[in-house]
Design a protein around this motif. Structure first.
Motif, short mmCIF file in Angstrom:
data_model
loop_
_atom_site.label_atom_id
_atom_site.label_comp_id
_atom_site.label_asym_id
_atom_site.label_seq_id
_atom_site.Cartn_x
_atom_site.Cartn_y
_atom_site.Cartn_z
N LYS B 389 0.82 -1.21 0.00
CA LYS B 389 0.00 0.00 0.00
C LYS B 389 0.86 1.26 0.00
CE LYS B 389 -4.09 2.02 1.61
NZ LYS B 389 -4.34 2.84 2.76
N TYR C 13 -9.15 2.02 10.07
CA TYR C 13 -7.76 2.36 10.36
C TYR C 13 -7.63 2.60 11.84
CZ TYR C 13 -6.71 2.94 5.41
OH TYR C 13 -6.51 2.71 4.10
N THR C 15 -5.70 4.39 14.63
CA THR C 15 -4.73 5.45 14.90
C THR C 15 -4.61 5.65 16.39
OG1 THR C 15 -6.52 7.02 14.59
CG2 THR C 15 -5.04 6.71 12.74
N PHE C 20 -10.80 4.59 12.85
CA PHE C 20 -11.43 5.43 11.85
C PHE C 20 -11.97 4.53 10.75
CE2 PHE C 20 -11.22 7.59 7.80
CZ PHE C 20 -11.92 8.75 8.05
N ALA C 22 -12.88 3.78 7.21
CA ALA C 22 -12.64 4.31 5.87
C ALA C 22 -13.59 3.71 4.85
CB ALA C 22 -11.19 4.05 5.45
N ILE C 41 -15.62 12.83 -3.11
CA ILE C 41 -14.73 13.93 -2.77
C ILE C 41 -13.49 13.38 -2.07
CG2 ILE C 41 -16.50 15.72 -2.58
CD1 ILE C 41 -16.23 15.13 0.54
N SER C 42 -12.54 14.26 -1.87
CA SER C 42 -11.30 13.88 -1.23
C SER C 42 -11.58 13.33 0.17
CB SER C 42 -10.38 15.09 -1.16
OG SER C 42 -9.15 14.70 -0.65
N GLY C 43 -10.99 12.21 0.49
CA GLY C 43 -11.16 11.64 1.82
C GLY C 43 -12.36 10.73 1.94
N SER C 44 -13.07 10.49 0.82
CA SER C 44 -14.27 9.67 0.92
C SER C 44 -13.94 8.17 0.97
CB SER C 44 -15.18 9.95 -0.27
OG SER C 44 -14.46 9.84 -1.47
N GLY C 45 -12.74 7.79 0.57
CA GLY C 45 -12.35 6.37 0.68
C GLY C 45 -12.11 5.69 -0.65
N LYS C 46 -11.94 6.47 -1.74
CA LYS C 46 -11.74 5.86 -3.06
C LYS C 46 -10.43 5.06 -3.12
CE LYS C 46 -11.60 9.84 -5.18
NZ LYS C 46 -11.75 10.82 -4.09
N THR C 47 -9.36 5.70 -2.69
CA THR C 47 -8.06 5.04 -2.76
C THR C 47 -8.07 3.77 -1.90
OG1 THR C 47 -6.98 7.15 -3.11
CG2 THR C 47 -5.60 5.34 -2.38
N THR C 48 -8.70 3.89 -0.74
CA THR C 48 -8.77 2.73 0.15
C THR C 48 -9.48 1.57 -0.54
OG1 THR C 48 -8.92 4.28 1.99
CG2 THR C 48 -9.47 1.99 2.44
N GLU C 169 -6.84 8.33 -9.55
CA GLU C 169 -6.70 9.72 -9.97
C GLU C 169 -5.75 9.85 -11.16
OE1 GLU C 169 -8.26 12.02 -8.05
OE2 GLU C 169 -8.39 11.16 -6.04
N HIS C 201 -12.21 12.31 -9.39
CA HIS C 201 -13.31 13.28 -9.35
C HIS C 201 -13.19 14.24 -10.53
CE1 HIS C 201 -10.48 14.72 -5.97
NE2 HIS C 201 -10.03 15.17 -7.12
N1 LIG Z 1 -3.15 4.59 7.03
C1 LIG Z 1 -4.18 5.34 7.41
N2 LIG Z 1 -4.39 5.57 8.73
C2 LIG Z 1 -5.44 6.33 9.12
N3 LIG Z 1 -6.31 6.86 8.32
C3 LIG Z 1 -6.18 6.70 6.98
C4 LIG Z 1 -5.09 5.93 6.48
N4 LIG Z 1 -5.18 5.91 5.13
C5 LIG Z 1 -6.27 6.65 4.84
N5 LIG Z 1 -6.85 7.09 5.94
C6 LIG Z 1 -8.08 7.91 5.99
O1 LIG Z 1 -9.10 7.22 5.32
C7 LIG Z 1 -9.91 8.14 4.61
C8 LIG Z 1 -10.06 7.71 3.16
O2 LIG Z 1 -8.83 7.87 2.54
P1 LIG Z 1 -8.60 7.66 0.98
O3 LIG Z 1 -7.18 7.83 0.69
O4 LIG Z 1 -9.26 6.41 0.61
O5 LIG Z 1 -9.44 8.88 0.38
P2 LIG Z 1 -9.65 9.28 -1.16
O6 LIG Z 1 -11.09 9.17 -1.41
O7 LIG Z 1 -8.74 8.52 -2.00
O8 LIG Z 1 -9.25 10.82 -1.15
P3 LIG Z 1 -8.45 11.64 -2.27
O9 LIG Z 1 -9.44 11.99 -3.27
O10 LIG Z 1 -7.95 12.83 -1.52
O11 LIG Z 1 -7.36 10.76 -2.76
C9 LIG Z 1 -9.27 9.50 4.76
O12 LIG Z 1 -9.98 10.23 5.68
C10 LIG Z 1 -7.88 9.21 5.29
O13 LIG Z 1 -7.50 10.21 6.19
#
Ligand SMILES: Nc1ncnc2c1ncn2[C@@H]1O[C@H](COP(=O)(O)OP(=O)(O)OP(=O)(O)O)[C@@H](O)[C@H]1O
Ligand SMILES: [Mg+2]
Lengths: 322, 393, 230
Positions: B389, C13, C15, C20, C22, C41-48, C169, C201
């Motif tokens: 990751k 996650y 912390t 948290f 995700a 939107i940013s932080g919604s969890g797409k990358t996860t 992205e 997005h």
């Molecule tokens: N290793 C981690 N530990 C704690 N929280 C995490 C971790 N990785 C991601 N997060 C949280 O999980 C949430 C989702 O993160 P993610 O990267 O999936 O968002 P995203 O939709 O891809 O945003 P972006 O558009 O900015 O890339 C975020 O709030 C982020 O802070």
């Protein structure tokens, strides 16, 4: 201070053993923590961390085993050089019998190397399966290996501390020679029946390995190993030394005999290790161990061929047998 | 080998990032170079001495009175001959002779019976090259290289007049000179026929300095020694094994001391390695994360990093051992020679016999590679289990 | 046929200050050959979510089946093998290995697969054609432009012939012209039968003529799916 401890070989050997033990001890502690928390069915973060830690134990074990395999011949060689210091010794046989720890140490070493081989083979199977089927077995076995390594280190130290360079030891002719007509061979065999048995067991082993008969392999191969040992010491060895009275498993490791002993013993031990590990794996997992069996067949054949060649070349050169 | 693409990748990344390894390689070079130089020298000396001792007879019989060696009667030979297992018995006459001049020169007079088989193997070699008949014809001697030089300087190019310990002058012809290269025979030796030696050293014709024995069956040695010691109350039996043992112990002592000190250096080396690897590998975290994301398993990364380590180890090892070989056996180890030998007993330009054996090489490898791997194994593992990751961050 | 199936996937996650969430109870399926946009939107969890699909990360609970393989708990050797053979990843920051040339970069996923160099280079050539980067084959990667880097990343994602391509992205760091070229390549990929999942997005995708399905993610949950109307 015991002057043996200042010998170069002994210093290098002992310090390597200590360092390897130390690093293995780290792996042992890690392994305990893994065993304690391991639950493959869980999705917890902890379980994934443990799976990562398991890699540390694998890495350390592989590293330690490689050097252990190198250290056995080094140990034997070092012992062999001590013959100049230990009175009465003509080869490693005398030095190893300088006190009661030596032989135990050597046997334990041979067992430990088998343990490493078996562990590595089990581990390879385990990692290639998708749910760690052998995890518990191999972990407990790992712990057993650590205990064995600890005993080995203790014996190492005891052995070298207790070699008294003022007390003469026996040489190999006294240790392996026939004492007043007593038969040194096992099961009441004589040389001819032993040889017959040797070649019969070789054929049988080949057959069993070829047909992957795990249970029979576990019975027959150790027997073949024992008979091979006696055959080399009491028969083939005499052709290596070209002297009917010279019976010793160690002298053949010397330069005078072109270090042939290293080839003979390593092919024999390697073959036994691989075939037994293969059989155990086959019984534990119902998988096939064809590849391992094939390797051990090759090694057994090499071993038997080298031994037999000594007889044949002697016969061709001199026209008689000893 | 695993596969060619893997090796390719390994070599490319090693070459492209060689600057990362240079520090470790240099340190390793220094360490192995020092270690191998010392081990090469000590192995070489040990071999030289052992060879010298090996050409000695198995036993030497002496007679002692009040702690001093005195001549012994030839009749002792008859007593010894009765003991089974002895292959050669030979009386020897030898002793120091000091010239009477303003700068006295000491020579070692050795009397031999050229017709007898030589129990000393070095002597039998010399005798094989000598025309024995003309050697025995008159007072002749074979001189060592140092003595030959001395005699040349003292106007004794053809013959030399000895003043025997009994007070009479004996003129002896120079028959031949020993070659300088024969390390095993000292340069101050003068070889003469037995009777002549007895005359020069003023022995009774029935007396000799000592008796030497060879016993082919080594297993009989300790047994025989006790039998010999029972023969006479003033007999002293010196066995070859005793001298080998004494020398070996002396060398073990010196070498062991060095190795014990070296361990401390190795410990420091291992600690530096640990730090360095932790540091370097942490900068690779992203890169390893990418590889993991692209389908490399922990095992693949472990293998990559371990092979990298093995290559660094083998490279430094081979280079350093080669350099040490050149330094010791071709350049004759300037600097280290004085430190190692001190000044006792060895002249300045000692030439080491190149002895290189597998156990010495193996010892060097073990001393270097075991601590090396032990130090880096945990940093390497830590980087190998990088989460894939990591590539997403 | 469903190539990806997610069932009640959760990701937490941990912390310092508690846990948290995700991803929460994510359930959906993707069919072979589909092009799916994960929008949020940013932080919604797409990358996860993408990481879990790719086997880069593990869910805290739930079941995920990709190409018939349950990957949630697969041991590392198999999971890595799975990633190498079934998934092609195009990362937001391209993630090329800077010290290697373009071709060397493209073949890195093949290294653990025991393929001969000839075969590897042959494949690399093919994929560079598709990604329009053949003319830079021997260049050092650190001298490429952003758009070129991305095309190298695409060629690399294709090298092992995976059925699924995941992009995180992909257009965030590109100018419009390059972004447009990217959508052209995506079209090509869909034409040759790949399943494509893109987390973005960037409106470019739903304004383009691509035949897409959009999944909206908000606060760790799926809130809309253009195929299954929520
Ligand atoms: N290793 C981690 N530990 C704690 N929280 C995490 C971790 N990785 C991601 N997060 C949280 O999980 C949430 C989702 O993160 P993610 O990267 O999936 O968002 P995203 O939709 O891809 O945003 P972006 O558009 O900015 O890339 C975020 O709030 C982020 O802070
Ligand atoms: Mg993101």
């Amino acid at each position: 201070m015991n002057t043996i401890l200042l010998n170069r070989g002994v210093i290098v050997y002992l310090s390597s053993e200590i360092v390897l033990w130390g690093i293995f001890a780290i792996a042992f502690v890690v392994m305990i923590s893994i065993l304690y928390g391991w639950d493959f069915d869980k999705y917890t973060q902890k379980q994934y961390i443990l799976q990562k830690r398991a890699w540390l134990t694998v890495t350390i074990l592989s590293f330690v085993s490689i050097f252990k395999f190198l250290l056995l011949p080094y140990f034997v060689y070092t012992i062999d050089t001590l013959k100049d210091i230990v009175p009465g010794a003509m080869c490693a046989a005398g030095v190893i019998s300088a006190n009661s720890y030596g032989l135990k140490l050597l046997l334990l070493k041979i067992l430990i190397l088998f343990g490493f081989t078996l562990w590595i083979i089990l581990n390879r199977y385990d990692l290639n399966a998708k749910n760690y089927p052998l995890f518990k077995i191999k972990s407990w076995f790992f712990i057993l290996l650590f205990v064995a390594l600890t005993v080995e280190l203790w014996l190492d130290i005891k052995y070298f501390l207790h070699i008294d360079i003022n007390i003469p030891v026996s040489c190999c002719s006294a240790l392996f020679g026939q004492l007043e007509g007593a038969n040194p061979l096992p099961f009441g065999l004589n040389t001819n029946t032993m040889l017959l048995l040797f070649y019969i067991l070789y054929m049988l082993s080949m057959l069993l390995l070829f047909s992957s008969e795990a249970w029979l392999i576990l019975i027959v191969i150790p027997l073949f190993g024992v008979i091979s040992y006696y055959s080399v010491v009491y028969f083939f060895g005499t052709y290596i030394y070209e002297l009917p009275t010279h019976k010793c498993p160690f002298c053949m490791l010397q330069k005078d005999y072109y270090y042939i002993g290293y080839l003979i013993w390593s092919s024999l031990f390697g073959a036994v290790y691989l075939s037994l590990s293969g059989a155990i794996l086959q019984l534990l997992t119902k998988s096939n161990s064809k590849n391992l069996y094939q390797w051990s067949m090759k090694l057994f054949t090499l071993f038997v061929a080298v031994c037999s060649l000594y007889i044949i070349t002697y016969y061709i050169r001199s026209g008689v047998l000893l | 080998m695993q596969n060619r693409l893997f090796l390719n990748y390994l070599l490319i990344s090693l070459l492209k990032e060689r600057s990362r390894h240079i520090g470790v390689v240099l340190l390793s070079l220094l360490l192995i170079f020092l270690l191998s130089s010392v081990l090469f020298i000590s192995t070489s000396i040990q071999t030289t001495i052992q060879n010298a001792i090996k050409s000695e007879p198995d036993f030497v019989i002496q007679r002692v009175k009040g702690g001093l060696m005195v001549p012994l009667p030839l009749s002792w030979i008859d007593d010894i001959e009765d003991i089974r297992g002895i292959s050669t018995i030979q009386p020897r006459v030898w002793g120091r002779y000091t010239t009477a001049s303003s700068e006295p020169e000491t020579m070692l007079i050795v009397g031999i019976d050229p017709l007898d088989p030589q129990s000393n193997r070095a002597f039998s070699k010399i005798m094989n090259q000598t025309d024995i008949k003309s050697f025995l014809d008159g007072n002749n001697m074979i001189v060592g290289s140092d003595i030959a030089k001395w005699m040349d300087m003292h106007y004794a190019k053809k013959s030399y007049r000895f003043l025997s310990l009994g007070g009479e002058f004996i003129s002896v012809n120079r028959f031949a000179t020993l070659p300088k290269s024969s390390n095993l025979i000292s340069g101050d030796m003068v070889i003469v026929p037995l009777e002549l030696a007895q005359k020069i050293l003023n022995y009774d014709t029935q007396n000799v300095t000592d008796i030497i024995l060879n016993v082919p069956n080594h297993a009989e040695w300790s047994n025989l020694k006790s039998k010999l010691e029972e023969l006479h109350y003033d007999i002293r039996v010196v066995s070859k094994q005793d001298s080998i043992k004494a020398y070996k112990q002396m060398f073990d002592y010196k070498g062991g001391f060095f190795l014990a000190l070296f361990m401390i250096v190795l410990l420091a080396f291992a600690m530096i390695l640990y730090q360095r690897y932790t540091q370097v590998l942490s900068t690779e975290k992203k890169q390893i994360g990418i590889l993991r994301a692209l389908g490399w398993s922990v095992q693949d990364v472990l293998r990559l990093k371990m092979y990298e380590t093995v290559i660094v180890i083998i490279f430094s090892y081979i280079l350093a051992v080669t350099l040490a070989y050149i330094y010791v056996f071709i350049a004759h180890a300037p600097l280290l020679q004085q430190i190692f030998l001190g000044t006792d007993g060895y002249s300045g330009n000692t030439e080491w016999i190149p002895v290189i054996n597998l156990p010495t090489l193996m010892s060097i490898l073990l001393l270097y590679a075991v601590p090396y791997f032990s130090a880096v194994i945990i940093p390497v593992w830590r980087i190998a289990v990088t989460d894939p990751k990591e590539a997403m961050l | 046929m469903n190539i990806i199936e997610l069932e009640k996937i959760n990701k937490e996650y941990y912390t310092k200050d508690g846990s948290f969430t995700a991803l929460k109870d994510i359930t959906f399926c993707i069919q072979e050959g589909e092009c799916v946009i994960l929008r949020g939107i940013s932080g919604s969890g797409k990358t996860t979510l993408l990481s879990i699909l790719a086997g880069l990360d593990r869910p805290t609970s739930g079941k995920i089946t990709v190409d018939g393989e349950d990957i949630a708990k697969l041991p590392d050797i198999h999971l890595s093998h799975f990633r190498g053979h079934h998934i092609g990843m195009v990362f937001q920051h391209y993630n090329l290995l800077e010290h290697l040339s373009v071709t060397e970069n493209i073949i890195t996923p093949l290294i653990p697969m025991k393929i001969t160099p000839q075969e590897a280079y042959k494949r690399a050539k093919e994929k560079m054609e598709i990604a329009n980067i053949s003319h830079k084959a021997d260049m050092d990667t650190n001298r490429l432009s952003g758009g070129e880097k991305q095309r190298v990343a695409i060629a690399r994602a294709l090298i092992a012939d995976p059925k699924i391509i995941l992009c995180d992205e992909p257009t965030a760091n590109l100018d419009r012209a390059n972004a447009k070229r990217f959508t052209d390549i995506i079209k090509k990929l869909i034409d040759i039968g790949k399943t494509v999942v893109i987390a973005t997005h960037d409106p470019l995708f739903w304004e383009s003529d691509l035949d897409i399905r959009i999944i909206d993610i908000e606060d760790a949950k799926i809130v809309a799916d253009s195929k299954v109307e929520v």
